[in-house]
Design an enzyme around this catalytic site. Structure first.
Site, PDB file in Angstrom:
ATOM      1  N   LYS A  70      29.613 -15.863   2.645  1.00 58.08           N
ATOM      2  CA  LYS A  70      29.934 -16.463   3.942  1.00 58.08           C
ATOM      3  C   LYS A  70      31.066 -17.496   3.796  1.00 58.08           C
ATOM      4  O   LYS A  70      31.455 -17.835   2.679  1.00 58.08           O
ATOM      5  CB  LYS A  70      28.658 -17.070   4.518  1.00 58.08           C
ATOM      6  CG  LYS A  70      27.569 -16.018   4.796  1.00 58.08           C
ATOM      7  CD  LYS A  70      26.311 -16.638   5.400  1.00 58.08           C
ATOM      8  CE  LYS A  70      25.264 -15.586   5.711  1.00 58.08           C
ATOM      9  NZ  LYS A  70      24.059 -16.164   6.377  1.00 58.08           N
ATOM     10  N   TYR A  80      25.454  -9.916  14.128  1.00 54.97           N
ATOM     11  CA  TYR A  80      24.209 -10.684  14.222  1.00 54.97           C
ATOM     12  C   TYR A  80      23.534 -10.519  15.595  1.00 54.97           C
ATOM     13  O   TYR A  80      22.774 -11.401  16.016  1.00 54.97           O
ATOM     14  CB  TYR A  80      24.474 -12.163  13.921  1.00 54.97           C
ATOM     15  CG  TYR A  80      24.511 -12.495  12.437  1.00 54.97           C
ATOM     16  CD1 TYR A  80      23.404 -12.244  11.619  1.00 54.97           C
ATOM     17  CD2 TYR A  80      25.627 -13.079  11.845  1.00 54.97           C
ATOM     18  CE1 TYR A  80      23.410 -12.550  10.268  1.00 54.97           C
ATOM     19  CE2 TYR A  80      25.651 -13.381  10.484  1.00 54.97           C
ATOM     20  CZ  TYR A  80      24.532 -13.119   9.707  1.00 54.97           C
ATOM     21  OH  TYR A  80      24.537 -13.427   8.362  1.00 54.97           O
ATOM     22  N   ASN A 120      24.330 -20.932   4.448  1.00 51.32           N
ATOM     23  CA  ASN A 120      23.498 -20.577   3.300  1.00 51.32           C
ATOM     24  C   ASN A 120      24.156 -19.554   2.370  1.00 51.32           C
ATOM     25  O   ASN A 120      23.465 -18.755   1.733  1.00 51.32           O
ATOM     26  CB  ASN A 120      22.116 -20.121   3.771  1.00 51.32           C
ATOM     27  CG  ASN A 120      22.179 -18.912   4.689  1.00 51.32           C
ATOM     28  OD1 ASN A 120      23.255 -18.395   4.960  1.00 51.32           O
ATOM     29  ND2 ASN A 120      21.035 -18.456   5.148  1.00 51.32           N
ATOM     30  N   HIS A 155      24.904 -13.379   2.775  1.00 48.72           N
ATOM     31  CA  HIS A 155      24.088 -12.461   3.576  1.00 48.72           C
ATOM     32  C   HIS A 155      23.741 -11.264   2.710  1.00 48.72           C
ATOM     33  O   HIS A 155      24.549 -10.843   1.881  1.00 48.72           O
ATOM     34  CB  HIS A 155      24.864 -11.957   4.794  1.00 48.72           C
ATOM     35  CG  HIS A 155      24.252 -10.730   5.405  1.00 48.72           C
ATOM     36  ND1 HIS A 155      23.188 -10.795   6.258  1.00 48.72           N
ATOM     37  CD2 HIS A 155      24.513  -9.404   5.209  1.00 48.72           C
ATOM     38  CE1 HIS A 155      22.830  -9.564   6.593  1.00 48.72           C
ATOM     39  NE2 HIS A 155      23.616  -8.701   5.968  1.00 48.72           N
ATOM     40  N   GLU A 196      24.937  -1.553   8.113  1.00 47.63           N
ATOM     41  CA  GLU A 196      25.842  -2.668   7.815  1.00 47.63           C
ATOM     42  C   GLU A 196      27.013  -2.221   6.945  1.00 47.63           C
ATOM     43  O   GLU A 196      28.136  -2.717   7.105  1.00 47.63           O
ATOM     44  CB  GLU A 196      25.063  -3.803   7.148  1.00 47.63           C
ATOM     45  CG  GLU A 196      24.065  -4.440   8.109  1.00 47.63           C
ATOM     46  CD  GLU A 196      23.280  -5.586   7.494  1.00 47.63           C
ATOM     47  OE1 GLU A 196      22.463  -6.170   8.209  1.00 47.63           O
ATOM     48  OE2 GLU A 196      23.492  -5.903   6.297  1.00 47.63           O
TER      49      GLU A 196
HETATM   50  P1  ATP Z   1      21.109 -13.060   6.489  1.00 48.95           P
HETATM   51  O1  ATP Z   1      20.756 -12.130   7.638  1.00 48.95           O
HETATM   52  O2  ATP Z   1      22.360 -13.874   6.736  1.00 48.95           O
HETATM   53  O3  ATP Z   1      21.131 -12.337   5.168  1.00 48.95           O
HETATM   54  P2  ATP Z   1      18.398 -13.954   6.412  1.00 48.95           P
HETATM   55  O4  ATP Z   1      18.047 -12.508   6.602  1.00 48.95           O
HETATM   56  O5  ATP Z   1      17.790 -14.687   5.276  1.00 48.95           O
HETATM   57  O6  ATP Z   1      19.944 -14.140   6.337  1.00 48.95           O
HETATM   58  P3  ATP Z   1      18.041 -14.292   9.254  1.00 48.95           P
HETATM   59  O7  ATP Z   1      16.719 -14.704   9.820  1.00 48.95           O
HETATM   60  O8  ATP Z   1      18.475 -12.876   9.393  1.00 48.95           O
HETATM   61  O9  ATP Z   1      18.058 -14.769   7.720  1.00 48.95           O
HETATM   62  O10 ATP Z   1      19.127 -15.251   9.893  1.00 48.95           O
HETATM   63  C1  ATP Z   1      20.521 -14.896   9.864  1.00 48.95           C
HETATM   64  C2  ATP Z   1      21.328 -16.132   9.597  1.00 48.95           C
HETATM   65  O11 ATP Z   1      21.212 -17.025  10.699  1.00 48.95           O
HETATM   66  C3  ATP Z   1      20.858 -16.948   8.388  1.00 48.95           C
HETATM   67  O12 ATP Z   1      21.312 -16.461   7.157  1.00 48.95           O
HETATM   68  C4  ATP Z   1      21.433 -18.298   8.721  1.00 48.95           C
HETATM   69  O13 ATP Z   1      22.833 -18.342   8.428  1.00 48.95           O
HETATM   70  C5  ATP Z   1      21.240 -18.367  10.237  1.00 48.95           C
HETATM   71  N1  ATP Z   1      19.952 -18.980  10.578  1.00 48.95           N
HETATM   72  C6  ATP Z   1      18.712 -18.434  10.460  1.00 48.95           C
HETATM   73  N2  ATP Z   1      17.756 -19.279  10.876  1.00 48.95           N
HETATM   74  C7  ATP Z   1      18.410 -20.393  11.297  1.00 48.95           C
HETATM   75  C8  ATP Z   1      17.983 -21.652  11.860  1.00 48.95           C
HETATM   76  N3  ATP Z   1      16.700 -21.912  12.074  1.00 48.95           N
HETATM   77  N4  ATP Z   1      18.960 -22.560  12.140  1.00 48.95           N
HETATM   78  C9  ATP Z   1      20.274 -22.295  11.942  1.00 48.95           C
HETATM   79  N5  ATP Z   1      20.733 -21.139  11.423  1.00 48.95           N
HETATM   80  C10 ATP Z   1      19.818 -20.206  11.102  1.00 48.95           C
HETATM   81 MG    MG Z   2      18.922 -11.280   8.126  1.00 46.78          MG
END
Ligand code: ATP
Ligand code: MG
Length: 144
Positions: free
Chosen positions: A11, A51, A114, A117, A128
């Site tokens: 990211k 997303y 974080n 992805h 994807e």
């Molecule tokens: P990713 O899909 O990016 O691999 P993930 O599957 O661990 O991550 P998801 O629940 O799919 O997590 O959330 C997608 C992204 O949205 C997260 O990686 C993070 O960048 C953001 N995100 C998720 N939860 C929160 C939150 N509570 N507050 C802010 N940003 C969030």
């Molecule tokens: Mg995810």
């Protein structure tokens, strides 16, 4: 065991802080081979689409702003159980809750910023990968 492919994104925070090589090193040490890669800046429409599953969540607009804030590095990883292996390397969504030694624990800044992805299922990995790459772009390095 099954040979899989998964989609990974470093990211904008990871690219801006020059973590590409460090992240690739973790992938290769874990037996995940990079079989396609490209750097790009996501448009707002592309980030919203990627997303879309989160569009009703309160963090959606902030997430889209973050994902469009600079270049991302996108790669296809290939290896045994690649989807789960990559998720294990990444760690939990919130770096503060991620296990020691995971990418997000080591280099993630916050639950939003974080670092990486990774696809969360083989079916989503197929979608994807097709979002970013055509068939001709993805090399196969593992004999089948
Ligand atoms: P990713 O899909 O990016 O691999 P993930 O599957 O661990 O991550 P998801 O629940 O799919 O997590 O959330 C997608 C992204 O949205 C997260 O990686 C993070 O960048 C953001 N995100 C998720 N939860 C929160 C939150 N509570 N507050 C802010 N940003 C969030
Ligand atoms: Mg995810």
């Amino acid at each position: 065991m099954s040979l899989e492919r998964t989609l990974s994104i470093i990211k904008p925070d990871g690219v801006a802080r020059d973590r590409i090589g460090s992240v690739y090193d973790r992938f290769e040490r874990a037996g995940l081979r990079i079989v396609a890669a490209r750097m790009l800046e996501l448009s707002r429409a592309q980030a919203e689409s990627f997303y879309a599953v989160h569009q009703k969540r309160p963090f959606f607009q902030s997430l889209v702003a973050y994902m469009t804030s600079g270049p991302v590095m996108v790669q296809v990883l290939e290896g045994e159980e690649a989807v789960q292996k990559n998720r294990d390397l990444m760690g939990a969504t919130d770096p503060a809750k991620a296990a020691p030694g995971t990418l997000r624990r080591d280099w993630g800044e916050s639950i939003e910023r974080n670092l990486v992805h990774g696809s969360d299922s083989p079916a989503n990995a197929l979608c994807e990968i097709a979002f970013f790459f055509g068939e001709i772009d993805v090399f196969s390095r593992t004999p089948r």
